[in-house]
Design a protein around this motif. Structure first.
Motif: not given
Length: 258
Positions: A74-80
């Protein structure tokens, strides 16, 4: 033991629960194994993962996860833009009967290996194979796709050359296949749409490793291929790499003039 047949299934792919999402959202990945969609969800087996990373506009980071979990990471999105995720597995060995191995080679278009087996009178011998996997997935963040063609430095890798947010249904979706950083020619590439029934198209990579696949529908597509060569290791005759790519492909409406 029940997972052993699944572990040797050809297709092995990552499915993001939210393949099209926004910034600062959690994306969970599941692992699916099988000959076709929907496959069977597999937990993250012990010693399965060699490395598991993500690359976005801000750089490279590890995809978090633990052995034994049903969600493989799992990851947390951080950039468009595109967050490209890649999993490299450790090697596994398997022995198949001569019939099973020959059928597998035919299904995956591994005519070069079949030719070698015929040439050296090995068609009746079991297939002693060592394999590993290179699974890749593209997550589209914030309605943008910048960076969808990022290279993740896997030994066998698909690189998309068609923007998944600008694709028009009925056109060709372009990919390039690389083996150790060099274009790989003559490999059978399969594309499967997550649908009921499953839709599948195939193509052979050209001299530049490129394939152009006519995709009739938008949705979550799986691209897969297998590359095999003779092995020099004791107790193994063949070394194979299985690569996959999953991406949600949108379909732009054509203008009346098109």
């Amino acid at each position: 033991m029940l997972l052993a047949p699944l572990a040797s299934a050809h297709e092995f792919w990552l499915v993001p629960h939210d393949g099209v999402t926004a910034v600062d959202k959690k994306v969970v990945f599941e692992l699916r194994i099988g000959p076709t969609w929907p496959g069977v969800q597999s937990p993250r087996l012990n010693n399965l993962v060699d490395w598991f990373i993500a690359k976005d506009a801000k750089g490279v980071r590890k995809v978090e996860g633990r052995d034994g979990a049903l969600a493989v990471g799992h990851l947390q999105t951080r950039a468009v833009g595109a967050t490209v995720v890649a999993m490299r597995t450790n090697s596994t060995r398997i022995n198949l009967s001569a019939i099973e191995f020959n059928e597998y080679l035919e299904e995956e278009g591994l005519s070069n290996v079949l030719a070698l087996r015929k040439r050296y009178d090995l068609m009746q011998t079991p297939g002693r194979e060592q394999y590993s996997r290179c699974a890749k997935s593209i997550v589209l963040v914030g309605g943008r796709s910048d960076g969808f063609d990022r290279v993740m430095d896997m030994p066998l890798e698909f690189v998309a050359h068609t923007d998944p947010l600008k694709f028009q249904a009925g056109d060709e979706f372009h990919l390039q296949l690389f083996f150790n950083g060099e274009p790989l020619a003559g490999n059978l590439v399969k594309a499967q749409l997550k649908a009921d029934p499953v839709k599948e198209v195939m193509a052979i990579s050209d001299e530049h490793g490129r394939v152009a696949l006519p995709l009739t529908d938008p949705g979550l597509w799986l691209f897969s291929t297998v590359h095999m060569e003779p092995s020099g290791e004791d107790g193994v005759d063949w070394e194979s790499l299985w690569a996959s790519l999953t991406v949600n492909i949108s379909s732009k409406d054509r203008s009346p003039s098109q």
